[in-house]
Design an enzyme around this catalytic site. Structure first.
Site, mmCIF file in Angstrom:
data_model
loop_
_atom_site.group_PDB
_atom_site.id
_atom_site.type_symbol
_atom_site.label_atom_id
_atom_site.label_comp_id
_atom_site.label_asym_id
_atom_site.label_seq_id
_atom_site.Cartn_x
_atom_site.Cartn_y
_atom_site.Cartn_z
ATOM 1 N N ARG A 170 3.572 -9.912 30.029
ATOM 2 C CA ARG A 170 4.163 -8.739 29.384
ATOM 3 C C ARG A 170 4.788 -9.215 28.087
ATOM 4 O O ARG A 170 5.032 -10.409 27.906
ATOM 5 C CB ARG A 170 5.219 -8.107 30.277
ATOM 6 C CG ARG A 170 6.390 -9.020 30.482
ATOM 7 C CD ARG A 170 7.401 -8.491 31.453
ATOM 8 N NE ARG A 170 8.243 -9.598 31.869
ATOM 9 C CZ ARG A 170 8.979 -9.618 32.961
ATOM 10 N NH1 ARG A 170 8.970 -8.593 33.771
ATOM 11 N NH2 ARG A 170 9.704 -10.651 33.253
ATOM 12 N N CYS A 212 31.138 11.814 10.017
ATOM 13 C CA CYS A 212 32.176 10.795 9.948
ATOM 14 C C CYS A 212 32.771 10.489 11.313
ATOM 15 O O CYS A 212 33.733 9.757 11.424
ATOM 16 C CB CYS A 212 33.267 11.208 8.971
ATOM 17 S SG CYS A 212 34.122 12.712 9.449
ATOM 18 N N ARG A 225 2.826 -5.542 45.072
ATOM 19 C CA ARG A 225 3.822 -5.769 44.017
ATOM 20 C C ARG A 225 4.212 -4.473 43.337
ATOM 21 O O ARG A 225 3.359 -3.692 42.936
ATOM 22 C CB ARG A 225 3.249 -6.706 42.956
ATOM 23 C CG ARG A 225 2.540 -7.900 43.522
ATOM 24 C CD ARG A 225 1.731 -8.625 42.467
ATOM 25 N NE ARG A 225 2.560 -9.266 41.470
ATOM 26 C CZ ARG A 225 2.072 -9.856 40.380
ATOM 27 N NH1 ARG A 225 0.766 -9.849 40.136
ATOM 28 N NH2 ARG A 225 2.883 -10.420 39.521
ATOM 29 N N SER A 234 31.181 17.519 6.358
ATOM 30 C CA SER A 234 31.123 16.256 7.078
ATOM 31 C C SER A 234 31.393 16.566 8.543
ATOM 32 O O SER A 234 32.422 17.139 8.881
ATOM 33 C CB SER A 234 32.180 15.292 6.524
ATOM 34 O OG SER A 234 32.159 14.108 7.278
ATOM 35 N N LYS A 251 3.280 -3.868 34.808
ATOM 36 C CA LYS A 251 2.572 -4.985 35.429
ATOM 37 C C LYS A 251 1.103 -4.648 35.607
ATOM 38 O O LYS A 251 0.223 -5.435 35.240
ATOM 39 C CB LYS A 251 3.223 -5.299 36.782
ATOM 40 C CG LYS A 251 2.916 -6.672 37.303
ATOM 41 C CD LYS A 251 3.645 -6.935 38.630
ATOM 42 C CE LYS A 251 5.134 -7.183 38.420
ATOM 43 N NZ LYS A 251 5.886 -7.165 39.690
ATOM 44 N N TYR A 286 24.024 11.364 4.835
ATOM 45 C CA TYR A 286 24.600 10.052 5.130
ATOM 46 C C TYR A 286 25.304 10.053 6.477
ATOM 47 O O TYR A 286 25.626 11.111 7.033
ATOM 48 C CB TYR A 286 25.594 9.629 4.033
ATOM 49 C CG TYR A 286 26.860 10.448 3.988
ATOM 50 C CD1 TYR A 286 27.959 10.107 4.772
ATOM 51 C CD2 TYR A 286 26.955 11.567 3.161
ATOM 52 C CE1 TYR A 286 29.125 10.865 4.743
ATOM 53 C CE2 TYR A 286 28.115 12.331 3.120
ATOM 54 C CZ TYR A 286 29.190 11.988 3.917
ATOM 55 O OH TYR A 286 30.336 12.730 3.904
ATOM 56 N N GLY A 342 13.934 -8.059 39.370
ATOM 57 C CA GLY A 342 14.586 -8.200 40.657
ATOM 58 C C GLY A 342 14.908 -6.894 41.357
ATOM 59 O O GLY A 342 15.394 -6.908 42.479
ATOM 60 N N MET A 393 12.841 -4.218 42.128
ATOM 61 C CA MET A 393 11.859 -3.708 43.061
ATOM 62 C C MET A 393 11.343 -4.871 43.902
ATOM 63 O O MET A 393 11.624 -6.010 43.617
ATOM 64 C CB MET A 393 10.717 -3.045 42.290
ATOM 65 C CG MET A 393 11.209 -2.060 41.248
ATOM 66 S SD MET A 393 12.007 -0.623 41.958
ATOM 67 C CE MET A 393 10.597 0.178 42.651
ATOM 68 N N HIS A 442 16.900 -15.264 37.846
ATOM 69 C CA HIS A 442 17.433 -13.902 37.876
ATOM 70 C C HIS A 442 18.626 -13.767 36.939
ATOM 71 O O HIS A 442 18.700 -12.848 36.119
ATOM 72 C CB HIS A 442 17.843 -13.541 39.304
ATOM 73 C CG HIS A 442 18.473 -12.192 39.423
ATOM 74 N ND1 HIS A 442 19.835 -12.000 39.356
ATOM 75 C CD2 HIS A 442 17.923 -10.967 39.551
ATOM 76 C CE1 HIS A 442 20.104 -10.708 39.471
ATOM 77 N NE2 HIS A 442 18.958 -10.055 39.591
#
Ligand code: ADP
Ligand code: MG
Ligand code: MG
Length: 911
Positions: free
Chosen positions: A352, A863, A98, A795, A29, A883, A107, A109, A468
């Site tokens: 934001r 795997c 704030r 693997s 903020k 992979y 919601g 803080m 909210h």
């Protein structure tokens, strides 16, 4: 005497001193308020107290040295800029205090508005309000001032001093009832003055002191309360859910107040630069005239769509649209905005980069590429596998008799079906019994968080897209319909009524978080478009579905960028075929145990009970063609692609009937005088093979070394299947994988026999068969250099590696104590869900490095289920595996994350 200049830490930043990249220090903020200030946008002046100050406070229990002085200096500057002093009796400056952490925590803080008001300055505020208006309205001004004061006592009492919020609510309701009015706005100055008295009494009753009159004390206490709220229970819970480190702390913003509650030419609102649900371009937001910020977000009163502001105040509206366009270009992303209009003057209170649904994330990323604001790498960075997984959820199938009974706002998409519950506690209770529930509330607040987590979906009768419920549900990826005002929700009676019908706790409803539709009863669901696209039944070039087009484009880029190949775990031809449609480049794990079930069980029994080589060979010979046929089917589906087949892994007694059942059978048969020789032999075998810890017993390679001919039969079946395919023009590329190896000698023994068989079967067919091993026993990882001498591939079986690395079995521990470990923060997420990088990951790293050192062309894959987990995929990319392999349905997620891993440099911040 000269004061020695000590290098004191800077704890306070004026908005003009910060910028959007200082989120660690100033919180999201604060950093964005600074950015907007420096863009020249109309932001009320203010300053930010850093997260470092919070961290020090939380560590030591007191404000760091120098903080008070720095706050005083910045406050003085703010007062100069505003031409008013905080809480001045004649002409007060008021501020808001704030919270604002690095990551937005909706919601969680606390914010306190109107700091600086007291018994004297409330009069000054009324005078100020009356004097500055074009048409003087002393009654309105009085009302406004007292309303602001009662809000301060309420917010301050609740958030700073933990006075129960309901007490204030009740006092307010009492006044409204006594006066026979419904809406807060109808209260007059006298009502509010009375309310202030009532609030002060409540405050005194709970705190044992009078409401603080000293403005600076109010400010300091509020700042401290914001610090403290970082460790409030629900903030801790939210952080754990979102995996936000507890060490960050929050910043505190002190902002000069502007007033949206000064009359009809004032108001407050929230806006998005695009639709955060679908990503569509346009103007999305809610506006509430004559109200203070909190009222819009709390969803207490019903708002009007932002577009209607044009009618009320065209100048402010145009300016707002202009600013929104500017912000979006500047941030190159969807922005969400809080603003207030004070008597026709627009003020920006927050922006934001906005949260969005999974669908919107893909659609917006695609749009921004089209608009030239970002490139495809950036687009790929901005979406993630968790979002893609969400888009693969099924949706409602509505070509039935289902009629929506009401419609709310589609606040967070998805199709949720469940029994109606009205409290968070009940939701948790029923969910624990395995029931699916829909949490129904008038509106939610942070105390409902547990219930929201437990529910399939959330339905509220109040609040807009930015309430909210909506914001939190979107963050969790939970279905939410908000603002369904046709619903009369009666929480104490545990029911709601809609369209003349009553729905009681336990009744089933279905809610559609995309359209906002609400259905009574259970609506059937259908697969998502995105899945249809992956299945190949929806052509991305021809559809007008913006989401499918965006997914197609971004997936294409991910495939182009990724270095990791993606395979699937599949045991049958059908699974293999689906995996291939979903983009799998081979099979990383084909388990063979299911090939011993069903009617083949009997053959396994014969194998186990064989008394002579001849009997055993006969049983194996009977199994061989059956196995071969299974492999042929899979190889055909995967024509041209590698298929890793794991030789049989579980203990053999898993294929025999349970001990108790056998014992009973034998006893009953004996009683009847039947011939029980066969059953008795079986019973004896089961007794003999019983293990205290099967997971650590006779299984995997150990089985292959103990039961002659078992592995040989499997190797033969695999190779013969491959040769048969080759004859039919199908290219089979089998990779034989030996499970549970801990020592190279085990592998060497199996390998010698396998190579002999392969050489014999392959002949001149041109078929090539690789032999490798799973790395799933810690000893194997630690001796990988030796094992690699005998293995053409590794693997990583990260499920077993996790179990054996931690020394706990998944089936036993997940229910028994994981909740406690998560609660204590011993791990932030189950190590079975996301690979434990520090421990199990280290084993993987060592094995990869030492294996490759011994055999540079060693193929490396994984795997375990971690192969489909976004975070783990990034780790496997970093470690340099070739992979990952995961369940067919997760293949697209792994492809996407492998692409993201490839484009992402360090320090990504995509939360
Ligand atoms: P949250 O993080 O919960 O959104 P905020 O700090 O943004 O909390 O504040 C809550 C509400 O109060 C928001 O609607 C915000 O716009 C409003 N608000 C905050 N500071 C001011 C201010 N200085 N003047 C007017 N309204 C404010
Ligand atoms: Mg806000
Ligand atoms: Mg295993």
């Amino acid at each position: 005497m000269a004061v020695q200049e000590t290098v004191e830490r800077k704890y306070v930043y004026d908005f003009a001193e910060g910028n959007k990249d200082l989120k660690d220090l100033l919180g999201g903020k604060g950093a964005n308020l600074a950015e907007m200030t420096n863009l020249g946008l109309p932001v009320p002046p203010g300053f930010t107290i850093t997260t470092e100050a919070c961290q020090e406070y939380l560590a030591t229990g007191r404000e760091p040295d120098g903080l008070a002085d720095q706050v005083a200096a910045h406050l003085a500057a703010l007062e100069r800029a505003m031409g008013r002093c905080l809480g001045d009796p004649d002409d007060p400056l008021l501020v808001s205090v704030r919270s604002g952490a690095k990551f937005s925590m909706p919601g969680m803080m606390e914010t306190v508005l109107n700091v600086g008001l007291n018994d004297r300055s409330v009069v000054g505020l009324a005078r100020q309000a009356a004097g500055s208006g074009e048409q003087a309205d002393p009654a309105g001004a009085d009302r406004f001032a007292w309303d602001s004061y009662r809000r301060l006592i309420q917010m301050f009492g609740k958030t700073v001093c933990e006075v129960p919020g309901e007490e204030f609510e009740h006092a307010l309701d009492d006044v409204k009832r006594a006066r026979g009015i419904r809406d807060d706005v109808e209260l007059d100055a006298d009502d509010l003055r009375g309310l202030v008295d009532a609030y002060k009494k409540i405050f005194r009753k709970h705190t044992g002191r009078d409401f603080p009159q000293e403005p600076r004390e109010q400010l300091d206490l509020a700042v401290r309360a914001v610090f403290d709220s970082w460790n409030a229970e629900r903030a801790v819970l939210y952080r754990r859910q979102e995996r936000i480190p507890a060490s960050l702390g929050t910043a505190v913003n002190v902002v000069a107040m502007v007033f949206g509650n000064l009359g009809p030419d004032s108001g407050t609102g929230v806006a998005f630069t695009r639709d955060p649900a679908s990503g569509a371009q346009g103007i999305y937001g809610d506006y509430l005239a004559n109200a203070q910020g909190e009222d819009v977000v709390a969803g207490i009163r019903n708002t009007i769509p932002l577009q209607e502001l044009e009618r009320l105040d065209k100048r402010s509206y145009d300016e707002l649209l202009d600013i929104m366009a500017r912000l979006e270009r500047h941030y190159r992303d969807l922005c969400d905005i809080e603003f207030t209009i004070e008597r026709g003057k627009l003020w920006m209170l927050q922006t934001r980069v906005g949260k969005r649904t999974a669908a919107a994330a893909f659609v917006i990323a695609g749009q921004l590429v089209d608009e030239g604001l970002i490139d495809l790498d950036e687009a790929l960075h901005r979406v993630n596998g968790a979002q893609l997984a969400q888009l693969m959820f099924p949706r409602f199938q509505l070509d039935h008799e289902f009629q929506a009974v009401a419609r709310g706002i589609g606040a967070s998409p998805g199709a949720a079906v469940g029994q109606v519950v009205f409290t968070s506690a009940r939701a948790v209770e029923l969910a624990a019994e395995g029931k699916r529930v829909i949490l129904v509330r008038r509106e939610t607040n942070p105390d409902d968080l547990q219930g929201m987590i437990a529910a399939q979906g959330i339905l509220t009768s109040r609040g807009g897209k930015t309430s909210h419920a909506a914001v939190v549900a979107r963050g969790m990826g939970k279905t939410c319909v908000s603002g369904a005002d046709a619903l009369e929700v009666d929480v104490p009676a545990r029911r709601f009524t809609v369209a003349g019908q009553t729905v009681a706790e336990g009744d089933v409803v279905s809610i559609d978080g995309t359209t906002g539709n609400i259905y009574l009863g259970e609506v059937p669901v259908m697969p998502s478009e995105v899945v249809q696209y992956f299945e190949g039944t929806l052509d991305p070039e021809r559809t007008d579905d913006a989401l499918v087009r965006a997914v197609h484009r971004i997936m294409g880029h991910a495939d182009q960028r990724r270095r990791l190949a993606v395979r699937a775990n599949a045991d049958t031809g059908a699974d293999a075929a689906r995996a291939r449609r979903f983009g799998a480049q081979g099979i990383g794990l084909c388990r063979t145990e299911h090939m011993f079930l069903g009617e083949r069980r009997e053959l396994v029994e014969r194998l186990i009970l064989a008394r002579t080589d001849d009997e055993r060979e006969k049983a194996l010979a009977a199994l061989l063609p059956l196995q071969r046929a299974d492999f042929v089917e899979i190889f055909r589906e995967m024509d041209g692609l590698p298929v890793t087949v794991r030789l049989i892994d579980p203990p053999l007694h898993e294929f025999l009937p349970p001990l108790e059942q056998l014992a009973v059978n034998v006893a009953v048969a004996q009683e009847r005088g039947e011939d029980v020789a066969q059953e008795e032999a079986l019973l004896a075998a089961v007794r003999r093979m019983h293990e205290e810890n099967p997971m650590l017993g006779l299984r995997g390679v150990r089985l292959g070394l103990v039961i002659p001919g078992l592995f040989a039969m499997q190797v033969r079946a695999i190779t013969e299947a491959a040769v048969q395919c080759a004859r039919d023009g199908v290219t089979a590329r089998p990779e034989i994988m030996v499970p549970l190896v801990g020592a190279v000698q085990e592998l060497e023994t199996v390998r010698a026999e396998a190579e002999r068989i392969i050489a014999e079967v392959v002949g001149g067919s041109g078929v090539e068969v690789l032999i490798g091993t799973m790395i799933e026993v810690p000893r194997a990882a630690l001796t990988a250099g030796q094992i690699a001498e005998a293995a053409q591939f590794f693997s990583f079986g990260t499920n077993d590696l996790t179990q054996m690395g931690w020394g706990f079995s998944r089936d036993d521990v997940e229910g028994a104590f994981f909740w406690r470990y998560l609660e204590l923060g011993i791990f932030g997420i189950s190590p079975f869900e996301s690979l434990d990088r520090d421990g199990v990951g280290r084993l993987v790293r060592i094995a990869a490095e030492e294996g490759r050192a011994a055999r540079p062309d060693l193929k490396l894959g994984v795997c375990g289920e971690h192969g489909g987990d976004p975070d783990s995929v990034h780790f496997f990319h970093e470690v340099g595996l070739d992979y990952v392999s995961c369940s067919p349905f997760r293949v697209p997620v792994a492809r996407l994350e492998a692409g993201r891993a490839a484009v992402e440099t360090t320090g990504s911040d995509s939360r």
